[in-house]
Motif scaffolding. Structure first.
Motif, PDB file in Angstrom:
ATOM      1  N   THR A 149       0.921  -1.213  -0.090  1.00  0.00           N
ATOM      2  CA  THR A 149       0.022  -0.014  -0.013  1.00  0.00           C
ATOM      3  C   THR A 149       0.905   1.323   0.026  1.00  0.00           C
ATOM      4  O   THR A 149       0.650   2.266  -0.771  1.00  0.00           O
ATOM      5  CB  THR A 149      -0.933  -0.027   1.321  1.00  0.00           C
ATOM      6  N   LEU A 152       2.222   2.349  -3.544  1.00  0.00           N
ATOM      7  CA  LEU A 152       1.218   2.912  -4.141  1.00  0.00           C
ATOM      8  C   LEU A 152       0.918   4.404  -3.863  1.00  0.00           C
ATOM      9  O   LEU A 152      -0.085   4.877  -4.318  1.00  0.00           O
ATOM     10  CB  LEU A 152      -0.020   2.233  -4.315  1.00  0.00           C
ATOM     11  N   THR A 153       1.506   4.801  -2.563  1.00  0.00           N
ATOM     12  CA  THR A 153       1.241   5.941  -2.121  1.00  0.00           C
ATOM     13  C   THR A 153       2.015   7.051  -2.940  1.00  0.00           C
ATOM     14  O   THR A 153       3.268   7.089  -2.851  1.00  0.00           O
ATOM     15  CB  THR A 153       1.387   6.072  -0.679  1.00  0.00           C
ATOM     16  N   ASP A 154       1.416   7.977  -3.502  1.00  0.00           N
ATOM     17  CA  ASP A 154       2.226   9.185  -4.158  1.00  0.00           C
ATOM     18  C   ASP A 154       3.184  10.035  -3.219  1.00  0.00           C
ATOM     19  O   ASP A 154       4.295  10.383  -3.781  1.00  0.00           O
ATOM     20  CB  ASP A 154       1.348   9.983  -5.072  1.00  0.00           C
ATOM     21  N   ASP A 155       2.624  10.365  -1.954  1.00  0.00           N
ATOM     22  CA  ASP A 155       3.427  11.105  -1.008  1.00  0.00           C
ATOM     23  C   ASP A 155       3.798  10.516  -0.010  1.00  0.00           C
ATOM     24  O   ASP A 155       2.988   9.999   0.851  1.00  0.00           O
ATOM     25  CB  ASP A 155       2.309  12.332  -0.691  1.00  0.00           C
ATOM     26  N   PRO A 156       5.156  10.076   0.133  1.00  0.00           N
ATOM     27  CA  PRO A 156       5.573   9.270   1.072  1.00  0.00           C
ATOM     28  C   PRO A 156       5.509   9.919   2.459  1.00  0.00           C
ATOM     29  O   PRO A 156       5.323   9.116   3.599  1.00  0.00           O
ATOM     30  CB  PRO A 156       7.165   9.190   0.675  1.00  0.00           C
ATOM     31  N   ARG A 165       7.351   3.561   4.949  1.00  0.00           N
ATOM     32  CA  ARG A 165       7.897   4.745   4.233  1.00  0.00           C
ATOM     33  C   ARG A 165       9.261   4.359   3.716  1.00  0.00           C
ATOM     34  O   ARG A 165       9.475   4.982   2.507  1.00  0.00           O
ATOM     35  CB  ARG A 165       7.876   5.862   5.335  1.00  0.00           C
ATOM     36  N   ARG A 168       8.795   2.655   0.526  1.00  0.00           N
ATOM     37  CA  ARG A 168       8.510   3.524  -0.523  1.00  0.00           C
ATOM     38  C   ARG A 168       9.196   4.603  -1.065  1.00  0.00           C
ATOM     39  O   ARG A 168       9.284   4.817  -2.465  1.00  0.00           O
ATOM     40  CB  ARG A 168       6.962   4.434  -0.043  1.00  0.00           C
ATOM     41  N   GLY A 172      10.652   4.282  -4.913  1.00  0.00           N
ATOM     42  CA  GLY A 172      10.495   5.492  -5.628  1.00  0.00           C
ATOM     43  C   GLY A 172      11.408   5.857  -6.458  1.00  0.00           C
ATOM     44  O   GLY A 172      11.634   6.792  -6.971  1.00  0.00           O
ATOM     45  N   LYS A 174      14.485   6.618  -9.279  1.00  0.00           N
ATOM     46  CA  LYS A 174      14.415   6.689 -10.647  1.00  0.00           C
ATOM     47  C   LYS A 174      14.723   5.368 -11.211  1.00  0.00           C
ATOM     48  O   LYS A 174      15.655   4.521 -10.827  1.00  0.00           O
ATOM     49  CB  LYS A 174      15.363   7.694 -11.155  1.00  0.00           C
ATOM     50  N   ASP A 177       9.713   0.608 -10.802  1.00  0.00           N
ATOM     51  CA  ASP A 177       8.199   0.523 -11.241  1.00  0.00           C
ATOM     52  C   ASP A 177       7.521   0.308  -9.808  1.00  0.00           C
ATOM     53  O   ASP A 177       7.575  -0.947  -9.442  1.00  0.00           O
ATOM     54  CB  ASP A 177       7.857  -0.561 -12.383  1.00  0.00           C
ATOM     55  N   ARG A 178       6.751   1.281  -9.352  1.00  0.00           N
ATOM     56  CA  ARG A 178       6.033   1.083  -7.725  1.00  0.00           C
ATOM     57  C   ARG A 178       4.930  -0.241  -8.174  1.00  0.00           C
ATOM     58  O   ARG A 178       4.499  -0.734  -7.324  1.00  0.00           O
ATOM     59  CB  ARG A 178       5.733   2.268  -7.324  1.00  0.00           C
TER      60      ARG A 178
END
Length: 257
Positions: A149, A152-156, A165, A168, A172, A174, A177-178
């Motif tokens: 989950t 898939l969260t855009d903002d850590p 975290r 994530r 994330g 470069k 692929d999340r």
């Protein structure tokens, strides 16, 4: 230092058509390297000096990107991971011409190495299981779902769980692929009990950092194997243990014995 495009980069094709990127470096006794979750052959083994060091010590080093990682194909469905991942090791071994090899895996790669030892013992000479410990027996599905989950969260900054975290942020980076990583995390993994592992007859070295609270003591896992031994790395955690010189010395001594 290796780069993502260092030749010769080759591809092995899994039974379900997934392309697996791999490199062969050096000549001599074979060592196959299986990286950790959200990492790659380059990040786990190249930039930490492992591939160069093993090649210098007279080993033929085969390193590959697990599906969902590095330059390998990255399916977005959980069904494409799980049992396929240990079979991918055999696919790469076949493509590289390795009937059997020493196998070293870190974290997720360590779990896959254990699976290989248990299901395809004849393909493993010696096994190094690093970034794992006694918590191997207690890993919870809900923890893995938390990590998936988080990926898939855009903002850590919105992720309350500190470990999730970290995954994530790492996932994330470069080029990663999340969506694929979350699918990988959600897929079932083969797990074995202490009684299961006792049936293994292959020499196994378990290595973990002293401060790696994520995995626990390597001694708790090593004692489950019939021929297991453990090394603990002082003042190292899950991330900092990978390139530790003490880790390299322990593995080279183990392989040479």
């Amino acid at each position: 230092m290796l780069s993502e495009v260092t030749p010769p980069l080759s591809y092995a094709i899994a039974k379900d058509g997934v392309r697996l990127a791999y490199n062969v470096t050096g000549e001599g006794k074979p060592v196959l390297l299986v990286h950790g979750f959200a990492s790659s052959r380059l990040q786990n083994w190249g930039t930490t000096g492992w591939i160069d060091r093993l090649a210098q010590e007279g080993y033929r080093v085969v390193s590959f990107d697990c599906r969902g990682h590095g330059l390998s194909d990255k399916p977005h469905d959980a069904e494409s991971y799980g049992r396929h991942m240990a079979e991918d090791i055999l696919t790469v071994m076949h493509a590289a011409g390795l009937p059997a090899a020493n196998v070293m895996g870190y974290s997720m790669g360590g779990m896959l190495t254990i699976d290989l030892v248990m299901r395809h013992t004849e393909r493993v000479l010696k096994a190094v299981v690093a970034g794992l410990g006694a918590n191997y027996f207690d890993e919870q599905q809900d923890w893995r779902e938390n990590v998936a989950t988080a990926l898939l969260t855009d903002d850590p900054s919105l992720i309350a769980d500190n470990e999730a975290r970290k995954f994530r942020i790492f996932g994330g980076q470069k080029g990663k692929d999340r969506l694929a990583l979350a699918a990988c995390m959600r897929s079932p993994r083969s797990k074995y009990t202490p009684d299961d592992l006792k049936a293994s007859q292959r020499p196994v070295l378990v290595v973990a950092g002293e401060s790696d609270t994520l995995v626990g003591s390597p001694f708790g896992l090593a004692k489950a194997f019939a021929d297991g031994r453990a090394v603990i790395l002082p003042n190292k955690d899950h991330m900092t243990a990978v390139g530790d010189p003490g880790y390299k010395r322990a593995v080279l001594d183990f392989l040479a014995a």
